[in-house]
Write a protein that holds these residues in place. Sequence first.
Motif, PDB file in Angstrom:
ATOM      1  N   GLY A 296       0.796  -0.847   0.119  1.00 56.51           N
ATOM      2  CA  GLY A 296      -0.228   0.087  -0.265  1.00 56.51           C
ATOM      3  C   GLY A 296       0.976   1.010  -0.323  1.00 56.51           C
ATOM      4  N   ALA A 297       1.529   1.211   0.659  1.00 52.22           N
ATOM      5  CA  ALA A 297       2.725   2.161   0.718  1.00 52.22           C
ATOM      6  C   ALA A 297       2.942   2.649  -0.259  1.00 52.22           C
ATOM      7  N   MET A 298       3.723   1.436  -1.191  1.00 49.79           N
ATOM      8  CA  MET A 298       4.322   1.441  -1.689  1.00 49.79           C
ATOM      9  C   MET A 298       3.405   2.549  -3.886  1.00 49.79           C
ATOM     10  N   LEU A 299       2.047   1.833  -3.414  1.00 55.62           N
ATOM     11  CA  LEU A 299       1.346   1.698  -4.548  1.00 55.62           C
ATOM     12  C   LEU A 299       1.219   3.607  -4.395  1.00 55.62           C
ATOM     13  N   ILE A 300       1.174   4.300  -3.282  1.00 54.94           N
ATOM     14  CA  ILE A 300       0.708   5.451  -2.622  1.00 54.94           C
ATOM     15  C   ILE A 300       1.908   6.325  -3.306  1.00 54.94           C
ATOM     16  N   LEU A 301       3.150   6.024  -3.384  1.00 58.52           N
ATOM     17  CA  LEU A 301       4.634   6.739  -3.913  1.00 58.52           C
ATOM     18  C   LEU A 301       4.440   6.447  -5.353  1.00 58.52           C
ATOM     19  N   PHE A 302       3.907   5.751  -5.634  1.00 56.34           N
ATOM     20  CA  PHE A 302       3.457   5.740  -7.164  1.00 56.34           C
ATOM     21  C   PHE A 302       2.765   6.661  -7.720  1.00 56.34           C
ATOM     22  N   GLY A 303       1.598   7.035  -7.042  1.00 54.86           N
ATOM     23  CA  GLY A 303       0.461   7.771  -7.500  1.00 54.86           C
ATOM     24  C   GLY A 303       1.039   9.378  -7.545  1.00 54.86           C
ATOM     25  N   MET A 304       2.448  10.005  -6.161  1.00 57.36           N
ATOM     26  CA  MET A 304       2.702  11.128  -5.861  1.00 57.36           C
ATOM     27  C   MET A 304       4.165  11.116  -6.533  1.00 57.36           C
ATOM     28  N   SER A 305       5.150  10.643  -7.911  1.00 58.08           N
ATOM     29  CA  SER A 305       5.925  10.464  -7.676  1.00 58.08           C
ATOM     30  C   SER A 305       6.056  10.899  -9.626  1.00 58.08           C
ATOM     31  N   THR A 306       7.101  12.200  -9.899  1.00 63.12           N
ATOM     32  CA  THR A 306       6.477  12.313 -11.037  1.00 63.12           C
ATOM     33  C   THR A 306       8.263  12.726 -12.257  1.00 63.12           C
ATOM     34  N   TYR A 307       9.262  12.112 -11.713  1.00 66.62           N
ATOM     35  CA  TYR A 307      10.420  12.308 -11.872  1.00 66.62           C
ATOM     36  C   TYR A 307      10.317  10.579 -12.304  1.00 66.62           C
ATOM     37  N   PHE A 308      10.637  10.105 -13.758  1.00 65.66           N
ATOM     38  CA  PHE A 308      10.403   8.755 -14.671  1.00 65.66           C
ATOM     39  C   PHE A 308      11.687   7.665 -13.542  1.00 65.66           C
ATOM     40  N   ALA A 372      -5.837   9.821 -13.702  1.00 68.78           N
ATOM     41  CA  ALA A 372      -5.031   8.807 -12.531  1.00 68.78           C
ATOM     42  C   ALA A 372      -3.735   8.491 -11.610  1.00 68.78           C
ATOM     43  N   PRO A 373      -2.782   9.374 -11.054  1.00 64.89           N
ATOM     44  CA  PRO A 373      -2.354   9.598 -10.131  1.00 64.89           C
ATOM     45  C   PRO A 373      -2.986  10.228  -9.041  1.00 64.89           C
ATOM     46  N   GLY A 374      -3.998  10.480  -8.819  1.00 64.65           N
ATOM     47  CA  GLY A 374      -4.848  10.835  -7.875  1.00 64.65           C
ATOM     48  C   GLY A 374      -5.963   9.577  -7.691  1.00 64.65           C
ATOM     49  N   ALA A 375      -6.002   9.099  -8.345  1.00 64.45           N
ATOM     50  CA  ALA A 375      -6.852   7.546  -8.481  1.00 64.45           C
ATOM     51  C   ALA A 375      -5.991   6.109  -7.633  1.00 64.45           C
ATOM     52  N   VAL A 376      -4.864   6.259  -8.293  1.00 64.37           N
ATOM     53  CA  VAL A 376      -3.739   5.705  -7.587  1.00 64.37           C
ATOM     54  C   VAL A 376      -3.340   5.788  -6.110  1.00 64.37           C
ATOM     55  N   ILE A 377      -3.353   7.356  -5.490  1.00 66.85           N
ATOM     56  CA  ILE A 377      -3.123   7.478  -4.038  1.00 66.85           C
ATOM     57  C   ILE A 377      -4.403   6.884  -3.162  1.00 66.85           C
ATOM     58  N   ILE A 378      -5.525   7.303  -3.972  1.00 64.89           N
ATOM     59  CA  ILE A 378      -6.258   6.406  -3.716  1.00 64.89           C
ATOM     60  C   ILE A 378      -6.895   5.336  -3.504  1.00 64.89           C
ATOM     61  N   GLY A 379      -6.186   4.506  -4.646  1.00 68.31           N
ATOM     62  CA  GLY A 379      -6.347   3.143  -4.398  1.00 68.31           C
ATOM     63  C   GLY A 379      -5.385   2.381  -3.088  1.00 68.31           C
ATOM     64  N   GLY A 380      -4.083   3.372  -3.399  1.00 65.73           N
ATOM     65  CA  GLY A 380      -2.581   2.320  -1.927  1.00 65.73           C
ATOM     66  C   GLY A 380      -3.086   3.017  -0.199  1.00 65.73           C
ATOM     67  N   SER A 381      -4.079   4.047  -0.133  1.00 66.91           N
ATOM     68  CA  SER A 381      -4.371   4.124   0.606  1.00 66.91           C
ATOM     69  C   SER A 381      -4.934   2.959   1.441  1.00 66.91           C
ATOM     70  N   ILE A 382      -5.598   3.418   0.433  1.00 69.40           N
ATOM     71  CA  ILE A 382      -7.166   1.598   0.595  1.00 69.40           C
ATOM     72  C   ILE A 382      -6.560   0.421   1.262  1.00 69.40           C
ATOM     73  N   THR A 383      -5.369   0.380   0.467  1.00 69.97           N
ATOM     74  CA  THR A 383      -4.687  -1.057   0.658  1.00 69.97           C
ATOM     75  C   THR A 383      -3.675  -0.579   1.992  1.00 69.97           C
ATOM     76  N   PHE A 384      -3.645   0.701   2.179  1.00 74.42           N
ATOM     77  CA  PHE A 384      -1.917   0.608   4.000  1.00 74.42           C
ATOM     78  C   PHE A 384      -3.556   0.869   4.937  1.00 74.42           C
TER      79      PHE A 384
END
Length: 413
Positions: A296-308, A372-384
């Motif tokens: 869950g924590a890594m999924l949140i970071l994925f949604g937040m990252s903009t550096y390839f 899409a990034p916001g949706a990923v952060i939401i999914g990661g937060s629920i998982t966490f």
Amino acid sequence: MWTTFVSLRYRNYRLIWTSMLFSSTGQWMEQVALSWLVWTLTEDPFMLGAINGTRALPFILSPLAGVAADRIDRKKLMITTQFGVMLLSFSMSLLVYSGLIRLWMVFVFAILAGTTWAFNQPVRQAIIPNLVPKKHIMNAVALGSSAMNMTRLIGPIGAGFIIAMVGVEGAFAGKGVAYIAVIVMTFFVRVPPIVDRATRLGIRQDLWSGFNYIWNNRMIFTLLVMALIPIVLVMPYIWSFMPVFADQVYDMGPEGMGILYGAVGLGALGGSLTVASLGSFRQKGLLLMLSGIVMGAMLILFGMSTYFPLTLLVLVGVGFPQTFYNSLTQTLIQMNITDDVRGRVMSILMLDRGLGPLGSFFAGFMASIVGAPGAVIIGGSITFVLAILGFIFMPNIRKWDYNVPMAEVSNNS
């Protein structure tokens, strides 16, 4: 080091494992091809969630597939479904190449391909414990996962470059060719006969007895529910939105999308090989719970990252705990069920994937609102949050000892 690959000493398992390399390569190529095709046809993130949800929807048929796996010759069932996958892949390649492809055809293909996969997966999972000694079941399950994740690294990257050079039709054709090899290898596997207990009952009774077995085994039921977390809350956010991240966040084409998928595959390969190397490590239940939190924590970071480059590292961090979690869950289930119901229990594990569309459609809906990034952060937060709650309120899983039967842990908790 050799203990990591001990199951490969057995000829039949070695053939199945090698066939997994080809079949999984084809599946990941299809995943990339479908996502990119839908993105080029619609440029709609909701449709990306919808196509991935539709592809998983046939897994609601998994309980019937499990009954078939416990009643029909398992080798014949595998070859039949694999032949269907091959024909569908070549047909899709011709439709795209001819220019006749339409969005509705893509959805029909997704349903048909998902149906063949839903009937193939339970029987393939059910035969693995029959191909190696019981003491090597965890190793065999983890190596099977590593085969899929090895191709999860190679398949998407290869598909991305094939699409860039040849077109989407090339990726579908590549999957068809891969399945020719799968069929040949499966033909030479010697699969032990099924016990005749299931054939003495009607289909309805077989189906009901499988559900009843799970309901009366609380730990198995709990593990099956836990298996929902990555299917509903992690995978839809990873596999549905890669075209969006590649195209709109990083301004890259299908090659960039393939590299993003490949980063997840690299982490997943590391996770599955780590599980294969655990041997008789005692506190596997604790590792299972911790991997859910990290996922869950890594999924949140994925949604937040903009550096390839950072995103690639984060995606490796998503793939590792996801596969670690999946492999441990499946291992604990396989080691604590009897062979006469194995096909049905594993098919109900596959039924979790039939609930994946709930996650895919929800992910697509959220992406249409917050991106899409916001949706990923939401999914990661629920998982966490769910993983933290499970760690606190499920001590029977967290404290499970490798050398103690699960039922005994359940009774003492």
